[in-house]
Scaffold this active site. Structure first.
Site, short mmCIF file in Angstrom:
data_model
loop_
_atom_site.label_atom_id
_atom_site.label_comp_id
_atom_site.label_asym_id
_atom_site.label_seq_id
_atom_site.Cartn_x
_atom_site.Cartn_y
_atom_site.Cartn_z
N HIS A 191 13.54 -0.19 5.36
CA HIS A 191 13.97 -1.56 5.64
C HIS A 191 14.74 -1.69 6.96
O HIS A 191 14.67 -2.72 7.61
CB HIS A 191 14.80 -2.12 4.48
CG HIS A 191 13.96 -2.46 3.29
ND1 HIS A 191 13.16 -3.57 3.24
CD2 HIS A 191 13.75 -1.80 2.13
CE1 HIS A 191 12.52 -3.61 2.09
NE2 HIS A 191 12.85 -2.54 1.39
N GLU A 433 2.05 -5.54 -5.03
CA GLU A 433 2.58 -4.27 -4.53
C GLU A 433 2.64 -3.19 -5.62
O GLU A 433 2.89 -2.02 -5.32
CB GLU A 433 3.97 -4.48 -3.93
CG GLU A 433 4.95 -5.19 -4.85
CD GLU A 433 6.19 -5.68 -4.14
OE1 GLU A 433 6.51 -5.18 -3.05
OE2 GLU A 433 6.85 -6.60 -4.68
N ASP A 457 5.17 -1.08 -0.20
CA ASP A 457 5.39 -0.58 -1.56
C ASP A 457 4.10 -0.21 -2.25
O ASP A 457 4.06 0.73 -3.05
CB ASP A 457 6.16 -1.62 -2.39
CG ASP A 457 7.67 -1.47 -2.24
OD1 ASP A 457 8.11 -0.39 -1.83
OD2 ASP A 457 8.40 -2.44 -2.52
N CYS A 504 1.74 -9.07 3.82
CA CYS A 504 3.01 -9.14 4.53
C CYS A 504 3.63 -7.77 4.73
O CYS A 504 4.77 -7.64 5.14
CB CYS A 504 3.99 -10.06 3.81
SG CYS A 504 4.39 -9.54 2.13
#
Length: 573
Positions: A191, A433, A457, A504
């Site tokens: 992240h 995901e 993920d 995304c």
């Protein structure tokens, strides 16, 4: 002496600046008996005074960069330092026990923390334990004569050097002075790396040793294009990278000519390129790069940048700002995705062996429905100001989606009954995901309005490889036929039910992945804003008709990730 340290290219760009080591110092000490009690009390008071001055400076900077409300936490810290019950108890401990100030500070602060944490019936007082910890760490650093790094105090151009950066660390970096960062650990899909791309900061991660090799003040060239950090560069290195910077700038200038154009392939097919954001402050980058919408608004950063749960009104204002700022273009908002490597100090989560597989995202929202309902109410209220789409993260079963949708409909009915204006055109979708959900995409597609494939993920769970662990980073394989088969199935399932499918995850902006996704018919590609124009430029050169065979071979004939990488590279030559 020049030293090149290789890592993983996490965010495009090149920067040169001084190193700023964001490394927590060693605050260990030994308990000692003291004879000069007055001298020890003076040491304590000097450390408290320095800490107070430091907090004043941090607070004033925070007011400008974050606002008055966010800066109030530092006023709370100053109040602890001014509290005679706290500081007086430390002084008394020194005098009574004749121990060094460090030991007295630890004894008293541990006692205060224990008392606050025990106030289970008073959430506000419980949260003060974290304030005491922060204040104690600051005073302890001054007692030990070591620097406590704080990015908010940076007042000159630097490159952050750290073992790792949490998402909240990254979100607080001031782009005026922070020109990039380099870390010991992490992968391209961590992240912090994703946030670096949102902030348009070059980043290199997973170097293993940068915090040992670099010192404060060292000159560093950070190469986010090729994944390298050059320490104490030579004149030749500087010239070489100046040329790379120039070449990259020229390429970006060509891309910028496409800012106001639609995304159309060589054979006239239109696709939507959207941008990922973390906060309303990212809107400018979205507009500047000509994105056709927001495909992922990571709302958890609203929670991570706050000292307490954001109120309904706070959230409403943030969502309204984004929807209005996009001027009718679609905005896909992901509900709170906390857990895994994203934590809230005021919302303690259970210790877990495998947090990425545990209590996170929609699982928390459905369990703590007061938090979930507050967020949904804020979103519903904001919906009249733009084209809102809401998606739920980490959906693994159809029942989870149904339960989340039921809460949404209940809160919508309440607002409508109260006379609040709410849009009737909100789409409800889900992140795709979890492999189990991807396999059953044909069933989910009957009930959702859209899918958004979260490849970061999806790859992590399919390949059983922690996305933030550099030791297994080789298993981040977006072109692996197993991943491509899941992606193709999700897209086809959506289209069969007349729904749209987007992506995304990081793969949506990957030059190798884009031709394959075009051939599969993916409708929306959402990525870091800085990747939008590059991908638009690439799509203009591709014909979907010519790509059909490529996708079939990638899914049905190739065996490895590398096979597919070579397949696309050969096609693009």
């Amino acid at each position: 002496m020049v030293k090149t340290i290789k890592g993983i290219a996490a965010s495009d760009g090149i920067a040169t600046a001084e190193a700023y080591l964001l490394v927590q110092p060693d605050l260990s000490f030994d308990k000692k008996a003291v004879s000069d009690v007055d001298g020890e009390v003076k040491r304590l008071n000097d450390a408290i005074s320095k800490s107070d001055d430091e907090l004043t400076k941090i607070r004033d900077i925070a007011k400008v960069s974050l606002g008055d409300e966010e800066a109030q936490v530092f006023d709370a810290h100053k109040m602890i330092l001014a509290d005679p019950e706290f500081t007086g108890a430390i002084e008394q401990q020194i005098k009574d026990q004749k121990v060094n100030a460090e030991q007295a500070l630890k004894d008293v602060s541990d006692n205060f923390i224990s008392i606050f944490e025990g106030m289970t019936d008073n959430k506000y007082m419980q949260e003060r334990a974290a304030d005491v910890r922060d204040v104690t760490k600051r005073v302890m650093a001054h007692l030990l004569g070591v620097d406590l790094p704080n990015p908010s105090l940076i007042d000159h151009e630097v490159i952050i050097v750290a073992h790792d950066l949490t998402p909240s660390d990254t979100a607080q970096l001031n782009k005026k002075y922070v020109k990039g960062f380099v870390t010991d650990i992490g992968g391209r899909t961590a992240h912090s790396a994703i946030m670096a791309r949102s902030l348009e900061l070059p980043a290199v991660v997973g170097t293993d040793s940068i915090t040992k090799d670099a010192k404060d003040g060292d000159t560093i060239i950070l190469d986010g294009l090729n994944g390298a950090a050059i320490l104490d560069p030579s004149d030749e290195d500087v010239k070489h990278y100046q040329k790379l910077v120039s070449d990259f700038a020229a390429e970006k200038a060509e891309w910028e000519k496409l800012k106001d154009e639609a995304t159309v392939t060589a054979d006239g097919k239109h696709f939507d390129i959207a941008a990922n954001i973390g906060t309303p402050d990212d809107l400018q980058g979205v507009v500047d790069n000509g994105a056709e919408g927001i495909g992922l608004y990571r709302t958890e950063f609203l929670y991570m940048q706050s000292e307490e749960l954001p109120t309904e009104d706070d959230q409403f204002e943030a969502y309204k700002k984004v929807l209005e700022g996009m001027k009718g273009k679609p905005v896909v908002v992901r509900t709170m995705d906390i857990g895994g490597d994203k934590h809230l100090p005021y919302l303690p989560l259970p210790e877990e062996m495998n947090p990425f597989l545990g209590y996170r995202a929609i699982r928390i929202s459905l369990d703590k429905q007061d938090i979930f309902r507050t967020q949904l109410r804020a979103l519903l209220r904001a919906s009249e100001f733009g084209k809102l789409r809401i998606m739920f993260p980490m959906i693994g079963t159809l029942q989870e989606f149904r339960d989340a949708k039921k809460v949404f409909e209940e809160e919508k009915a309440k607002l409508v009954a109260d006379g609040v204006k709410v849009s009737d055109e909100i789409q409800l979708g889900m992140m795709m995901e979890v492999p189990a959900a991807a396999i059953l995409a044909d069933q989910f597609a009957k009930e959702v309005d859209f899918f958004s494939i979260g490849t970061n993920d999806l790859i992590q769970y399919t390949m059983a490889a922690d996305r933030g662990n550099e030791h297994v980073s080789y298993l981040y394989q977006p072109y692996n036929p197993s991943i491509l088969r899941l992606v193709k199935h999700v897209i086809e399932s959506a289209h069969k039910e007349g729904k749209w499918a987007g992506m995304c995850g990081e793969a949506a902006g990957d030059n190798i992945m884009v031709p394959l996704l075009l051939a599969m018919g993916l409708d929306e590609y959402s990525m870091s804003a800085t990747s939008v124009l590059r991908v638009r430029s690439l799509m203009k050169k591709l014909s979907t008709a010519d790509l059909k065979d490529l996708a079939d071979r990638a899914v049905n004939e190739s065996i490895t990730n590398e096979d597919n990488k070579k397949l696309v590279e050969e096609y693009l030559k």
